[in-house]
Design an enzyme around this catalytic site. Structure first.
Site, PDB file in Angstrom:
ATOM      1  CD  GLU A   1      17.436  28.265  38.676  1.00  0.00           C
ATOM      2  OE1 GLU A   1      17.979  28.368  37.469  1.00  0.00           O
ATOM      3  OE2 GLU A   1      16.447  28.742  39.276  1.00  0.00           O
TER       4      GLU A   1
ATOM      5  CG  ASN B   1      13.447  27.940  40.423  1.00  0.00           C
ATOM      6  OD1 ASN B   1      13.861  26.947  40.966  1.00  0.00           O
ATOM      7  ND2 ASN B   1      13.770  28.529  39.614  1.00  0.00           N
TER       8      ASN B   1
ATOM      9  CG  HIS C   1      13.300  33.442  42.520  1.00  0.00           C
ATOM     10  ND1 HIS C   1      14.047  32.288  42.913  1.00  0.00           N
ATOM     11  CD2 HIS C   1      13.083  33.440  41.278  1.00  0.00           C
ATOM     12  CE1 HIS C   1      14.393  31.645  41.602  1.00  0.00           C
ATOM     13  NE2 HIS C   1      13.872  32.433  40.704  1.00  0.00           N
TER      14      HIS C   1
END
Length: 545
Positions: free
Chosen positions: A401, A524, A486
């Protein structure tokens, strides 16, 4: 936050009217593309009662739990949801529901007395600060070797994530969930999840001129100059609202340093999507500040669920037992795994199989920053909602990201959160000495992720003549290797459960959250968690109800 505010937040069952009033969106629900319907007529002013008997109990209000509640209710089943965190629907003394990233207060953290930001230093100086103990929105849960960030409150992780709603490439799906039919997921359940979550894309033309995404354009330029694929990433932010924020015609949230401690306005959290729809059925009730401690077979059938009601400093103010015909574990990868491991090891649910607690991973998360040249400013105003990434998965095992660093000043820095193809998996286990659940993660395992992320950033630094920032994660520390945003696994599908989340050994017990996914989603994870929950609950409703 005033005394009257802190004592009143999250103490009552949530009605749909209060839910939507508390979202804080100036544009309103209709502007988010969600049907506006009347308040749920069955919502009451009381939490779930001691001794209640319910058809279905959902433990947790994150992605999997929200899907289960909505679809069960639509199928005609009354659902009780219990949530360990608060209902975030009351502004503090500053007029905001959530604090800024740059100024965390008691609302920011779950029962901590000091903040624990992922970017813990700036220009070499520690930036964490003392805060009052409170049932705040972000839990930085510490295990040996890793800190796991989790959302606490009605809406779970949707309250605190950056909204990056990424569907993994279908070619990679067999490595994520090998027992699940990929064609079915991509034709039916991913589209269903994306539609219900309100996933959308940034306007590419607006992106080119928006000052709040200068940092992302710099990231794109550097990726391109080093030959890396760069891509826009869908999100769950209201892009019309983001444009209005940029124009200064509405109250700001993403442009006012709100993200990991919540977002007052533009983000379409579950509160505005799945949970709003669930409450609108009139068959769903939610009790905040309730923590489940036991799920045991009931003598007459179903399950006896024991739970503690908390106040806003974490004190237990009541203990309740509820009988549920069916129980859905949706407390997140860590919450569900810890509870199941405890129940198996202490003999409450001895029939759970040996796979419970296994297959846990960090989605390969690792962070780094780069120091750019003076001619590459990243902007004083930065949107906290990432909209792009660098994809070197096939060649180097990393997707990064392009992340914001919303300090309000020019930093000449590029920040990245990488997701990497690590195969490291840890296990939860019961520790009888401490009466707690441990996790076998080792910080040294993060070296795999660092090596993969370096395939991107070493090359960019070489090409640009730049260096890594060493002042963001501790003294002279290049990589943030002590965290994950995550968490995945711990009750892996087709191992700890059958291929639809039914726990082996106990009819009527289901897992329906990220603990089903073994450690990595290549991107994600929340869209995959949502889509898998849609698949599983459809099967459960068709066959078990």
């Amino acid at each position: 936050m005033s005394k009257s505010t802190t004592s009143g937040i999250g103490t009552a069952r949530v009605s749909r009217r209060g839910f939507l009033a508390g979202t804080g969106s100036i544009l309103g629900v209709s502007a988010l593309g969600i049907p506006v319907v009347g308040p749920a007529s069955s919502a009451s002013a009381a939490n779930i009662g001691d001794g209640a008997t319910v058809p279905a109990l959902v433990i947790g209000t994150g992605y999997g739990g929200a899907v289960a509640a909505l679809r069960l209710a639509q199928a005609g089943t009354n659902v009780e949801m219990v949530e360990m965190g608060m209902s975030w629907d009351t502004p503090g003394s500053d007029g905001k529901i959530f604090p800024k990233v740059t100024s965390p207060d008691q609302r920011a953290y779950w029962l901590r007395t000091k903040s624990k930001a992922p970017v813990s230093n700036f220009f070499g100086f520690p930036i964490d600060s003392s805060i009052a103990k409170y049932t705040g929105v972000l839990d930085a849960e510490e295990f040996a070797g890793i800190t796991v960030y989790q959302g606490r409150g009605i809406g779970g992780g949707s309250l605190v994530n950056g909204g990056m709603a990424v569907t993994p490439k279908q070619s990679r799906f067999s490595s994520i969930l090998p027992s699940v039919d990929a064609a079915e997921m991509y034709s039916t359940y991913y589209p269903r999840a994306n539609a219900a979550l309100g996933v959308g894309n940034i306007d590419p033309a607006w992106f080119e001129t928006a000052s709040c995404y200068q940092y992302a354009r710099v990231g794109r330029k550097h990726a391109a100059r080093s030959g890396f694929p760069w891509t826009f990433v869908p999100t769950t932010y209201d892009w019309d609202y983001m444009k209005a924020e940029q124009a200064n015609t509405v109250p700001r949230s993403a442009l006012d340093a709100q993200v990991m401690y919540g977002n007052d306005y533009g983000k379409k959290s579950l509160v505005k999507t799945y949970l709003a729809s669930a409450l609108a059925t009139g068959r769903v009730n939610v009790s905040p500040l309730h923590r489940v401690t036991s799920v045991a077979p009931a003598p007459a059938g179903g399950y006896t669920v024991t739970m503690e009601q908390l106040n806003t400093v974490g004190t237990v103010v009541a203990t309740k037992t509820v009988t549920a015909a069916k129980v859905f574990f949706a407390a997140g990868s860590v919450g569900t795994s810890k509870l199941l491991v405890k129940l198996k090891s202490t003999g409450v649910l001895p029939g759970l199989n040996g796979e419970v607690g296994k297959g846990w991973g960090d989605n390969g998360n690792v962070m780094c920053g780069r120091a750019n040249h003076m001619w590459d400013p990243t902007g004083k105003l930065q949107s906290t909602i990432p909209c792009s990434g660098i994809d070197n998965w096939d060649a180097g095992g990393a997707f990064a990201e392009v992340a914001p660093l919303p300090t309000g000043i020019e930093t000449y820095a590029s920040l990245y959160l990488s997701i990497t193809n690590t195969t490291r998996r840890a296990e939860f286990s019961w520790n009888p000495a401490t009466q707690k659940v441990d996790l076998s993660w080792q910080t040294a395992w993060k070296q795999d992720s660092i090596t993969m992320a370096k395939t991107i950033f070493d090359k960019i630094n070489s090409k640009e003549g730049t260096i890594y920032r060493t002042d963001l994660f501790g003294a002279y520390k290049v990589w943030q290797d002590g965290l994950t945003y995550h968490p995945l696994g711990g009750a892996v599908i087709n191992k700890a459960t059958d291929n639809y989340g039914r726990l082996h050994g106990y009819q009527g017990l289901y897992v329906i959250d990220g603990s089903l996914i073994p450690g990595n989603t290549t991107v994600n994870p929340f869209v995959t968690i949502t889509a898998l929950a849609e698949r599983n609950i459809e099967k459960i409703i068709a066959t078990d109800l």
